[in-house]
Design an enzyme around this catalytic site. Structure first.
Site: not given
Length: 502
Positions: A173, A292
């Site tokens: 991320e 995710e």
């Protein structure tokens, strides 16, 4: 009562069912590791301190891969702190979750656990506070057979044979301002490219995942992927996607349609990757690692990390308790992942134990299944062979977030060796039963060999350690086949699997 229909034809194959689609995620966050998978004082703990009851549930869940050790955690992680004699390992502050990590569990312990759980490991490297050299160091430690400083250190630590880890995430991320070492797309793209290029000098056959957007709602979504892939396309195999969903302000109808957003996310990332491919005039295609995804109520109190001088070890964090509607959405998100199996080659339910997880534990005590456990386990068990493109004809429902959406969402799989077919279906209506008819004439003479539905008149029912069995998937006795047509009734707010055989 609503009615819908779909057509199944084995000639229309999207792609294979991939075991990596049924992956999960173990991060050093909250109680996922400590008192989750690792609890030496537990009665079921083995010689390495791993809970046997949790290992049994992981196998029952049908987990294919497990991503480790983060997540936000990895962007500040020093992997070498977690190897060697435990009494010599330092405790470190985890800035991502304002906690302390004692490094009791590290790379070697996780790899022993992965072998016991029969899962493929998916390792992430720190590109937040670290870079190319540290990625090369952990790769050498894990995958080089011997004869070098770090590979011999692994052998001295008890792992004579190399781990042979194939999938590696290049950070986590990095588009997010919350991330330690957050970078612009260009900065990250250059670092990821140089890291990937160097790692391939050790092993050219690695499968590398570059960071995509952490949400389709990010202001940089799309542009981030384009910039990163313009740098890294030739050196990586996958681009990541992350998405979390929750019911907001009592808007159940929009929540049940969450897979509409996942579909959009996957299609948009695929289109962006293909645009870069065309501009570069390459034949190689980049696929998606949706590493995710889950239902996560990020604004609840249990998702707020400690603050100030409080840096606890394994605090209670992100321990959402899931209800029936949450489980229906998880089942629907799996439908989305399966129908995109031509582009989604890997996925990770985040996370596996205690932290927004299908498996919950009490320290030293019971382990139990959340509602979300069941659609995942049944889909993993029954999705075999090929994913089929199905033609759906269904009424639409009005939602505040997504406008008109189909009341039915479905996908089918077929094992060409056995002829076994599984139909996975969700009724998104909040109030009405849906009668589904499925044209299966192209399959030949088939019969219903099983049908299970997860629903409840009270869609807010949630499991607990004291009661995890009052609401389970039950046999759906309405499923029947006649003259090449399967008929089944799907209750409001429900997930179902119907299995057909010769």
């Amino acid at each position: 009562m609503l009615t819908a229909s779909l057509v199944i034809d084995p000639a229309f194959v999207v792609g294979p069912v991939r075991r990596r689609t049924f992956g999960s995620f173990v991060e050093h966050l909250g109680r996922c590791v400590y008192t989750g998978i690792h609890d030496p004082e537990h009665p079921s703990a083995d010689e390495d301190g791993f809970r046997g009851d949790v290992l049994d549930l992981v196998k029952e869940l049908g987990t294919g891969t497990v991503r480790y050790p983060g997540g936000n955690f990895v962007s500040g992680y020093r992997w070498e702190d977690g190897v060697g004699p435990r009494e010599q390992r330092p405790s470190r502050l985890d800035l991502a979750w304002h906690s302390t990590d004692p490094n009791t569990v590290g790379v070697d312990e996780f790899m022993r656990w992965a072998k016991k759980a029969d899962v493929e490991p998916m390792m992430a490297v720190n590109l937040g506070t670290r870079g190319v050299q540290e990625a090369l160091d952990i790769l050498e430690y894990c995958n080089v057979a011997g004869g070098t400083h770090l590979s011999d250190q692994r052998r001295a630590n008890g792992a004579e044979e190399p781990y042979g880890i194939k999938m590696w995430c290049l950070g986590n991320e990095m588009d997010g301002p919350w991330q330690i070492g957050h970078k612009t797309a260009h900065e990250y793209g250059r670092l990821a490219t140089e890291t990937a290029r160097a790692m391939r000098m050790i092993d050219p056959d690695l499968e590398l995942v570059v960071c995509g957007s952490s949400s389709s709602a990010m202001p940089t979504f799309g542009a981030w992927e384009a910039t990163v892939l313009e740098e890294a396309y030739e050196y990586v195999d996958y681009v990541s996607a992350h998405a979390y969903y929750s019911e907001k302000d009592g808007d159940l109808a929009s929540f049940l349609a969450s897979a509409v957003d996942m579909d959009h996310f996957i299609d948009s990332v695929s289109a962006t990757a293909d645009a870069v491919r065309a501009a570069k005039k390459l034949t190689k295609r980049i696929h998606i690692s949706f590493d995710e995804w889950n239902v996560w109520y990020q604004h609840r109190a249990e998702s707020r990390p400690p603050t100030g001088d409080d840096w606890p070890v394994a605090p209670v964090l992100l321990e959402d308790r899931y209800n029936v509607a949450d489980a229906v959405v998880v089942g629907n998100l799996l439908i989305s992942l399966l129908r995109h199996t031509d582009r989604v080659h890997s996925a990770s339910l985040a996370q596996l134990v205690n932290v927004i997880a299908p498996i919950m534990t009490e320290p030293g005590g019971r382990a139990w299944r959340q509602t979300t456990f069941h659609p995942f386990a049944l889909t993993s068990e029954h999705a075999k062979g090929d994913v089929l493109q199905v033609a759906v004809d269904a009424p639409t429902l009005e939602t505040e977030k997504f406008g008109e959406v189909s009341a039915l969402d479905a996908v089918a799989t077929r094992d060409p060796e056995t002829g076994a077919v599984a139909i996975f279906a969700v009724n998104r209506s909040t109030t009405e039963t849906l009668t589904l008819t499925v044209d299966v004439r192209s399959l030949g003479d088939v019969q219903v060999v099983g049908a299970q539905t997860l629903s409840n008149p009270d869609h807010t029912w949630a499991a607990s350690a004291d009661d995890a069995t009052s609401v389970l998937p039950v046999e759906n006795g309405t499923a029947a086949v006649s003259d090449g047509v399967v008929t089944v009734e799907l209750p409001a707010v429900s997930w179902s699997v119907v299995r057909l055989g010769a």
